[in-house]
Scaffold this active site. Structure first.
Site, PDB file in Angstrom:
ATOM      1  N   SER A 119      22.361 -47.275  21.414  1.00  0.00           N
ATOM      2  CA  SER A 119      22.081 -48.394  22.314  1.00  0.00           C
ATOM      3  C   SER A 119      20.600 -48.728  22.312  1.00  0.00           C
ATOM      4  O   SER A 119      19.754 -47.914  21.930  1.00  0.00           O
ATOM      5  CB  SER A 119      22.531 -48.057  23.737  1.00  0.00           C
ATOM      6  OG  SER A 119      21.660 -47.102  24.319  1.00  0.00           O
ATOM      7  N   ASN A 120      20.289 -49.932  22.761  1.00  0.00           N
ATOM      8  CA  ASN A 120      18.887 -50.343  22.780  1.00  0.00           C
ATOM      9  C   ASN A 120      18.040 -49.458  23.677  1.00  0.00           C
ATOM     10  O   ASN A 120      16.841 -49.285  23.451  1.00  0.00           O
ATOM     11  CB  ASN A 120      18.780 -51.807  23.200  1.00  0.00           C
ATOM     12  CG  ASN A 120      19.207 -52.747  22.088  1.00  0.00           C
ATOM     13  OD1 ASN A 120      19.680 -52.307  21.036  1.00  0.00           O
ATOM     14  ND2 ASN A 120      19.033 -54.038  22.297  1.00  0.00           N
ATOM     15  N   GLU A 121      18.652 -48.914  24.710  1.00  0.00           N
ATOM     16  CA  GLU A 121      17.915 -47.985  25.566  1.00  0.00           C
ATOM     17  C   GLU A 121      17.561 -46.707  24.802  1.00  0.00           C
ATOM     18  O   GLU A 121      16.448 -46.170  24.946  1.00  0.00           O
ATOM     19  CB  GLU A 121      18.737 -47.661  26.817  1.00  0.00           C
ATOM     20  CG  GLU A 121      18.821 -48.792  27.826  1.00  0.00           C
ATOM     21  CD  GLU A 121      19.616 -49.980  27.332  1.00  0.00           C
ATOM     22  OE1 GLU A 121      19.261 -51.129  27.706  1.00  0.00           O
ATOM     23  OE2 GLU A 121      20.580 -49.790  26.553  1.00  0.00           O
ATOM     24  N   GLN A 130      34.752 -43.746  11.841  1.00  0.00           N
ATOM     25  CA  GLN A 130      33.683 -42.826  12.231  1.00  0.00           C
ATOM     26  C   GLN A 130      33.986 -42.207  13.586  1.00  0.00           C
ATOM     27  O   GLN A 130      34.300 -42.922  14.531  1.00  0.00           O
ATOM     28  CB  GLN A 130      32.356 -43.591  12.284  1.00  0.00           C
ATOM     29  CG  GLN A 130      31.181 -42.794  12.827  1.00  0.00           C
ATOM     30  CD  GLN A 130      29.921 -43.636  12.869  1.00  0.00           C
ATOM     31  OE1 GLN A 130      29.326 -43.926  11.840  1.00  0.00           O
ATOM     32  NE2 GLN A 130      29.525 -44.042  14.054  1.00  0.00           N
ATOM     33  N   GLU A 181      19.825 -46.219   7.085  1.00  0.00           N
ATOM     34  CA  GLU A 181      20.501 -47.452   7.465  1.00  0.00           C
ATOM     35  C   GLU A 181      19.739 -48.283   8.493  1.00  0.00           C
ATOM     36  O   GLU A 181      20.177 -49.360   8.860  1.00  0.00           O
ATOM     37  CB  GLU A 181      21.890 -47.113   8.043  1.00  0.00           C
ATOM     38  CG  GLU A 181      22.820 -46.473   7.028  1.00  0.00           C
ATOM     39  CD  GLU A 181      23.114 -47.397   5.864  1.00  0.00           C
ATOM     40  OE1 GLU A 181      23.584 -48.528   6.094  1.00  0.00           O
ATOM     41  OE2 GLU A 181      22.844 -46.997   4.725  1.00  0.00           O
TER      42      GLU A 181
END
Length: 778
Positions: A756-758, A513, A632
């Site tokens: 990312s979690n942010e 990817q 997803e």
């Protein structure tokens, strides 16, 4: 409640209308300065609404509803900050009386008076701080003439004891449980009030030789203990919903305040650091709600008592901790106004503190949860009974649990044992035998339709498939080809589908990817790799980075910029398939924290790619990519990686005897509950999938909570490893091996990848909490 029926909707609306008529914050401020902080008129109105009789059968004068409706009322009362003792009197007292209603007319009459609001009753059972069950009860009842005498102990921690018309006193009569009705003002009865932080009070009741008439005995025998014990546990469950409501009310007030409060020309809710704080508060509310809902299910469906109590302890621990976390955070986000009594937000924190201390605080609940769990060993999902079906059976049509068993049986028989729980990301060469076994079975592509060579699984079965693959320890196959196959089926041309899908299934072509770039990681809209039109070709120049399994890939699907469009940066991006063997492509491996070349940089220098390799339309690649990413999201939240890390923590805790120490026990219990709550939340989303519902952006919090819980578990692994905490190989203590450093380093990555979690917090802040974007106000 996830979905409300008509009756539940009416109950919710009635509580909300009650709050509109009688705003609770004003009532709290009014009653907290009175000798008895209780409004009887309000209590009677609650009774007239039928709330006290929800749990009471119709033949006893109630509504014959159930625990779910009671939980709904408590949740809404908590959200509105109602100070009345609904759980203490409307649930705890009522539920203690209902099973005993056949014992005497006195019980039925008292129950009727409680349900009507005429009598305010309190259950007096707890005798000492920390004595939170019915063992070692010291209050004694002895016959005195035709009547009774109570003596030997005080009862403590009785909510709003000063307001009670009488007490249901739980005592022992020569070792036999007995329940007495003791009216307030009885000679020898004294109430000592202790002010609580929310402006109400707990009372300690002393029985100094109290004498009672014969009819004060309501019931006697083992059924009394069973009724009172069940009432206490139900009160814990319902109070978890009330605490969840308190947390949700505090969050709503904070979102509203920060969206209106302006600094530097912007609402402070537009500041990213505050948005992330509020997202974390929202996640705690979601977890408290999911855990409480899970406990409610275990309470109402057939389940063994151990499972029921474990769920209840987990829910009460999470709800209490979440109410305190959200309350504290709310105070901080209100700034100076947060510490001003005139602002309602302080009332939420105070209510959460008082409620979470009653019936066992979060520390006690965690300890009891762990104690129950350790009686039978740590609970893991074991192997289901094997199940084999004929080759012509369509497994996609099997019931979910049968499908799980069939899949698990086949995996155990066909996956190479020596490759279980590989400590590196597998390239095709590492796992080609397993890849080909899946392909030959027709089980390589679970999400593809059957006509394309896939399994045609529902969203629910796709999750089960991923869970069983992970549970058995199967290496993750190079699966980018499955992703591009799914996307081509949605947006590709017949020629693209016909060429690429068979080669994915055969293993002839491996994919990678190409999304991230230097300075355009999670901010994909800022990518700079260009593709300029030259006749029937696009000329690609630029660089991709963090390309997983790039050195082993034959093709890449990539996002490239094909035009510069004014306005949204997402416009002008194209989804392109690139043969990496084309002249001008260079792949450079990047060694990760574990010393492995899992990632790579890919450079494009005048790489010529046919326009026929564009997926969808030129300049519309952002929509193409997003349509796949939405599908997803659920997989990011699977608890499997946390469960495997927990299994390693189990081994190390056993080897080091860490659970002999109180601080380690509580940390361990908290991690168990973090994973349990992740599973509860995951199951709620799975239920929505089973119902055919499309998941929205709120599913992002599964990824945040799951990956950060994974990190917390591996942090604890390193701590327990002690002197071995920097060791790369398995840590072996007392003959027990634990995978410490591999898990620790692995856990750093999932919080970054897949957005990312942010970035996930940004999504939740904008799309769920609807926080402002930061445009200055005029």
């Amino acid at each position: 409640m996830t979905t409300l029926d008509e009756t539940q909707t009416m109950l919710r609306d009635s509580v909300q209308a009650f709050h509109e008529r009688h705003p609770a914050p004003a009532r709290v401020r009014r009653v907290r300065d009175t000798p008895v902080p209780f409004d009887r008129a309000i209590w009677r109105e609650m009774a007239e609404a039928g709330w006290h009789g929800v749990l009471v059968p119709e033949d006893l004068g109630g509504h014959g509803l159930g625990v779910a409706e009671t939980a709904l009322i408590a949740s809404e009362l908590g959200r509105g900050l109602a100070p009345e003792p609904f759980v203490a009197s409307g649930v705890l007292v009522v539920q203690a009386l209902v099973p005993l209603a056949t014992e005497s007319t006195a019980v039925r009459q008292l129950l009727e008076n409680v349900v009507s609001g005429e009598t305010v009753a309190a259950l007096a059972w707890q005798e000492e701080a920390g004595a939170l069950d019915l063992e070692n009860i010291k209050l004694q009842a002895s016959k005195q003439g035709e009547g009774w005498k109570l003596h030997g102990a005080e009862k403590r921690f009785i909510p709003l004891a000063a307001a009670a018309d009488g007490f249901l006193a739980y005592a022992q009569d020569a070792g036999t449980p007995a329940l007495f009705w003791v009216k307030a003002g009885q000679p020898g009865l004294s109430v000592r009030n202790n002010r609580t932080v929310d402006g109400l009070n707990f009372g300690d009741v002393a029985f100094d030789g109290v004498t009672l008439p014969a009819d004060a005995l309501l019931a006697r025998g083992p059924k009394v203990r069973e009724a009172v014990a069940q009432a206490i546990e139900l009160a814990r469950l319902i109070s978890a919903f009330e605490l969840a409501g308190v947390a949700e009310g505090a969050l709503a007030a904070t979102v509203a305040y920060t969206s209106q409060r302006v600094q530097f020309g912007k609402p402070i809710a537009s500041f990213q650091v505050l948005q992330h704080r509020m997202v974390d508060m929202w996640m705690h509310c979601q977890l408290a709600r999911a855990s409480a809902e899970n406990a409610l299910l275990d309470w109402t469906r057939p389940a063994d008592e151990t499972t029921r109590i474990q769920s209840l302890r987990a829910a009460r621990a999470r709800a209490g901790a979440s109410a305190q976390f959200v309350g504290k955070s709310s105070i901080h986000l209100h700034g100076g106004m947060g510490i001003a009594d005139e602002t309602d937000i302080g009332l939420f924190l105070k209510r959460g503190l008082a409620l979470s201390a009653w019936l066992g605080n979060p520390l006690w609940q965690r300890g009891q949860f762990l104690q129950e769990l350790l009686k039978t060993g740590r609970v893991r999902q074991g192997d289901a009974a094997p199940l084999v079906v004929a080759d012509d059976v369509d497994v996609a049509e099997l019931p979910d649990e049968e499908f799980r068993r069939v899949l698990a049986t086949w995996i155990a028989a066909n996956y190479p044992a020596e490759k279980r729980f590989m400590k590196k990301r597998a390239y095709y060469a590492d796992i080609s035998d397993w890849y080909q076994a899946l392909s030959k079975k027709g089980w390589l592509a679970p999400s593809w339709p059957k006509e394309a060579g896939g399994m045609g699984l529902s969203a629910t079965k796709q999750v089960i498939y991923a869970e069983e693959i992970a549970r058995y320890g199967c290496a993750r196959i190079p699966d980018h080809g499955l992703a591009i196959g799914k996307l081509l089926l949605m947006h590709g041309t017949p020629e693209q589908i016909g060429y690429h899908l068979p080669r994915v299934l055969s293993g002839e072509i491996m994919w990678c990817q190409g999304y991230s770039e230097p300075n355009a990681g999670s901010d994909l809209a800022s990518l700079r790799t260009r593709a300029d039109r030259d006749g029937d070709d696009l000329i690609v120049n630029g660089q991709k980075i963090w390309t997983t399994l790039g050195p082993g890939a034959d093709w890449m699907f990539a996002l490239v910029r094909t035009s510069k469009v004014e306005g949204a940066k997402q416009r002008g991006i194209t989804f392109l398939l690139i043969d990496l063997k084309t002249a001008g492509v260079k792949v450079r491996p990047i060694v990760n924290l574990k010393g492995e070349g899992e990632f790579s940089e890919v450079f494009f220098d005048n790489v010529r790619v046919p326009v026929s390799n564009v997926v969808g339309r030129i300049d519309d690649g952002w929509n193409v990519a997003n349509s796949f990413l939405r599908e997803e999201r659920i997989f990011f939240g699977t608890p499997r990686q946390c469960e495997y890390a927990l299994s390693q923590l189990d081994r190390l805790a056993e080897a080091t005897r860490a659970l002999d120490h109180a601080d380690a026990r509580d940390r361990y219990a908290q991690l168990l509950l973090d994973v349990r709550d992740l599973k509860s939340a995951f199951e709620l989303f799975m239920g929505r999938l089973r119902g055919g519902e499309e998941l929205g952006p709120e599913v992002s919090y599964l990824k945040v909570w799951g990956t950060e819980t994974y990190q917390r578990i591996t942090d604890e692994l390193v701590q327990l490893a002690g002197d071995h905490g920097g060791q790369m190989d398995d840590v072996v203590v007392n003959g027990i091996a634990s995978d410490v450093m591999n898990q620790y380093l692995d856990s750093r990555m999932p919080a970054i990848f897949g957005g990312s979690n942010e970035i996930q917090r940004n999504i939740l802040a904008k799309q769920i909490l609807a926080l402002p974007s930061g445009n200055p106000r005029s």
